[in-house]
Design an enzyme around this catalytic site. Structure first.
Site, PDB file in Angstrom:
ATOM      1  N   ASP A  30       0.800  -1.116   0.009  1.00  0.00           N
ATOM      2  CA  ASP A  30       0.047   0.106   0.039  1.00  0.00           C
ATOM      3  C   ASP A  30       0.956   1.371  -0.102  1.00  0.00           C
ATOM      4  O   ASP A  30       2.099   1.271   0.677  1.00  0.00           O
ATOM      5  CB  ASP A  30      -0.907  -0.045   1.312  1.00  0.00           C
ATOM      6  CG  ASP A  30      -2.284   0.983   1.085  1.00  0.00           C
ATOM      7  OD1 ASP A  30      -3.174   0.543   1.070  1.00  0.00           O
ATOM      8  OD2 ASP A  30      -1.833   2.307   1.003  1.00  0.00           O
ATOM      9  N   ILE A  31       0.606   2.389  -0.744  1.00  0.00           N
ATOM     10  CA  ILE A  31       1.382   3.284  -1.012  1.00  0.00           C
ATOM     11  C   ILE A  31       1.379   4.369   0.233  1.00  0.00           C
ATOM     12  O   ILE A  31       2.271   5.057   0.511  1.00  0.00           O
ATOM     13  CB  ILE A  31       0.873   4.190  -2.173  1.00  0.00           C
ATOM     14  CG1 ILE A  31       2.034   5.127  -2.668  1.00  0.00           C
ATOM     15  CG2 ILE A  31      -0.443   4.942  -1.889  1.00  0.00           C
ATOM     16  CD1 ILE A  31       1.538   5.647  -4.221  1.00  0.00           C
ATOM     17  N   ASN A  87     -13.080  -3.512   2.018  1.00  0.00           N
ATOM     18  CA  ASN A  87     -14.199  -2.232   1.988  1.00  0.00           C
ATOM     19  C   ASN A  87     -14.715  -2.439   0.639  1.00  0.00           C
ATOM     20  O   ASN A  87     -14.390  -2.379  -0.394  1.00  0.00           O
ATOM     21  CB  ASN A  87     -13.251  -1.043   2.158  1.00  0.00           C
ATOM     22  CG  ASN A  87     -12.528  -0.952   3.494  1.00  0.00           C
ATOM     23  OD1 ASN A  87     -13.059  -1.201   4.521  1.00  0.00           O
ATOM     24  ND2 ASN A  87     -11.486  -0.445   3.256  1.00  0.00           N
ATOM     25  N   GLN A  94     -14.533   2.415   0.579  1.00  0.00           N
ATOM     26  CA  GLN A  94     -13.599   1.859  -0.563  1.00  0.00           C
ATOM     27  C   GLN A  94     -13.343   2.950  -1.350  1.00  0.00           C
ATOM     28  O   GLN A  94     -14.153   3.859  -1.782  1.00  0.00           O
ATOM     29  CB  GLN A  94     -14.731   0.851  -1.512  1.00  0.00           C
ATOM     30  CG  GLN A  94     -13.676   0.327  -2.632  1.00  0.00           C
ATOM     31  CD  GLN A  94     -14.429  -0.944  -3.323  1.00  0.00           C
ATOM     32  OE1 GLN A  94     -15.736  -0.900  -2.953  1.00  0.00           O
ATOM     33  NE2 GLN A  94     -13.569  -1.467  -4.087  1.00  0.00           N
ATOM     34  N   SER A  95     -11.999   3.372  -1.483  1.00  0.00           N
ATOM     35  CA  SER A  95     -11.701   4.489  -2.428  1.00  0.00           C
ATOM     36  C   SER A  95     -11.117   4.126  -3.665  1.00  0.00           C
ATOM     37  O   SER A  95     -10.945   5.042  -4.734  1.00  0.00           O
ATOM     38  CB  SER A  95     -10.436   5.364  -1.518  1.00  0.00           C
ATOM     39  OG  SER A  95      -9.482   4.272  -1.367  1.00  0.00           O
ATOM     40  N   HIS A 100      -9.906  -5.694  -3.561  1.00  0.00           N
ATOM     41  CA  HIS A 100      -8.633  -5.868  -2.842  1.00  0.00           C
ATOM     42  C   HIS A 100      -8.559  -6.251  -1.433  1.00  0.00           C
ATOM     43  O   HIS A 100      -9.644  -5.621  -0.754  1.00  0.00           O
ATOM     44  CB  HIS A 100      -7.557  -4.692  -3.070  1.00  0.00           C
ATOM     45  CG  HIS A 100      -8.135  -3.429  -2.555  1.00  0.00           C
ATOM     46  ND1 HIS A 100      -9.066  -2.670  -3.354  1.00  0.00           N
ATOM     47  CD2 HIS A 100      -7.953  -2.556  -1.498  1.00  0.00           C
ATOM     48  CE1 HIS A 100      -9.626  -1.241  -2.732  1.00  0.00           C
ATOM     49  NE2 HIS A 100      -8.981  -1.348  -1.536  1.00  0.00           N
ATOM     50  N   HIS A 102      -7.139  -5.744   2.096  1.00  0.00           N
ATOM     51  CA  HIS A 102      -6.193  -5.147   2.925  1.00  0.00           C
ATOM     52  C   HIS A 102      -5.438  -6.202   3.983  1.00  0.00           C
ATOM     53  O   HIS A 102      -6.103  -6.983   4.598  1.00  0.00           O
ATOM     54  CB  HIS A 102      -6.498  -4.048   3.849  1.00  0.00           C
ATOM     55  CG  HIS A 102      -7.096  -3.128   2.981  1.00  0.00           C
ATOM     56  ND1 HIS A 102      -6.360  -1.522   2.889  1.00  0.00           N
ATOM     57  CD2 HIS A 102      -8.210  -2.780   2.324  1.00  0.00           C
ATOM     58  CE1 HIS A 102      -7.073  -0.907   2.174  1.00  0.00           C
ATOM     59  NE2 HIS A 102      -8.196  -1.133   1.860  1.00  0.00           N
TER      60      HIS A 102
HETATM   61  P1  5GP Z   1      -9.481   1.207   0.118  1.00  0.00           P
HETATM   62  O1  5GP Z   1     -10.010   2.804   0.645  1.00  0.00           O
HETATM   63  O2  5GP Z   1     -10.339   1.082  -1.526  1.00  0.00           O
HETATM   64  O3  5GP Z   1     -10.104  -0.147   0.964  1.00  0.00           O
HETATM   65  O4  5GP Z   1      -8.323   1.199  -0.062  1.00  0.00           O
HETATM   66  C1  5GP Z   1      -7.527   1.415  -1.176  1.00  0.00           C
HETATM   67  C2  5GP Z   1      -6.011   1.436  -0.720  1.00  0.00           C
HETATM   68  O5  5GP Z   1      -5.036   1.668  -1.752  1.00  0.00           O
HETATM   69  C3  5GP Z   1      -5.644   2.729   0.232  1.00  0.00           C
HETATM   70  O6  5GP Z   1      -5.159   2.107   1.377  1.00  0.00           O
HETATM   71  C4  5GP Z   1      -4.560   3.490  -0.511  1.00  0.00           C
HETATM   72  O7  5GP Z   1      -3.514   3.919   0.378  1.00  0.00           O
HETATM   73  C5  5GP Z   1      -4.020   2.490  -1.676  1.00  0.00           C
HETATM   74  N1  5GP Z   1      -3.527   3.118  -2.730  1.00  0.00           N
HETATM   75  C6  5GP Z   1      -4.536   4.237  -3.429  1.00  0.00           C
HETATM   76  N2  5GP Z   1      -3.619   4.477  -4.551  1.00  0.00           N
HETATM   77  C7  5GP Z   1      -2.627   3.764  -4.660  1.00  0.00           C
HETATM   78  C8  5GP Z   1      -1.567   3.470  -5.562  1.00  0.00           C
HETATM   79  O8  5GP Z   1      -1.389   4.320  -6.610  1.00  0.00           O
HETATM   80  N3  5GP Z   1      -0.506   2.650  -5.223  1.00  0.00           N
HETATM   81  C9  5GP Z   1      -0.616   1.982  -4.126  1.00  0.00           C
HETATM   82  N4  5GP Z   1       0.346   0.793  -3.938  1.00  0.00           N
HETATM   83  N5  5GP Z   1      -1.775   2.104  -3.191  1.00  0.00           N
HETATM   84  C10 5GP Z   1      -2.755   2.946  -3.623  1.00  0.00           C
END
Ligand code: 5GP
Ligand code: ZN
Length: 114
Positions: A30-31, A87, A94-95, A100, A102
């Site tokens: 994760d970034i 999420n 979910q962003s 995915h 985590h």
């Molecule tokens: P969500 O919020 O959808 O459950 O998780 C998305 C995750 O993707 C977040 O933890 C965010 O830090 C990670 N993320 C978003 N953009 C990138 C990216 O460009 N590269 C990587 N490696 N992770 C990302």
């Protein structure tokens, strides 16, 4: 799904730390890690969320968690414990609309999550 950031990382069009890949799944770091270990295990083929899985995706779902557990074990997280989270949709936070898991570990997590 050329605009999907995770598809772009999988295709090596966008930089990303890929830590595992096979024919079904890819795992990246994760970034913006929220724990000492924070990996994302995802389907290689684009799927928005759990809502879009079909009955024939059972092997994919199994693989996601088998790989999540293996990566956690390899990082020594299995003895103290670690968290796996998916999420789904806006209210869950979910962003990135590419399914995915985590995999987070290396610290204590609280329950219920926020
Ligand atoms: P969500 O919020 O959808 O459950 O998780 C998305 C995750 O993707 C977040 O933890 C965010 O830090 C990670 N993320 C978003 N953009 C990138 C990216 O460009 N590269 C990587 N490696 N992770 C990302
Ligand atoms: Zn995608």
């Amino acid at each position: 799904m050329s605009e999907c950031i995770f598809c772009s990382i999988i295709a090596r069009k966008t930089p990303g730390r890929i830590v595992f890949e096979d024919n079904l799944v890819v795992a990246i770091e994760d970034i913006r890690p929220q724990a000492p270990v924070h990996l994302l295990v995802m389907p290689r083929a684009h799927v928005d969320s759990l809502n879009d899985l079909k009955p024939e995706d059972e092997p994919l779902l199994g693989r996601l968690f088998i790989v999540a557990a293996r990566l956690a074990r390899e990082r020594g997280l299995d003895t103290q414990g670690y968290r796996t989270v998916i999420n789904n949709g806006a209210w869950a936070g979910q962003s990135v609309a590419h399914l995915h898991v985590h995999v987070m570990g290396g610290r204590v997590f609280h329950w219920p999550p926020g």
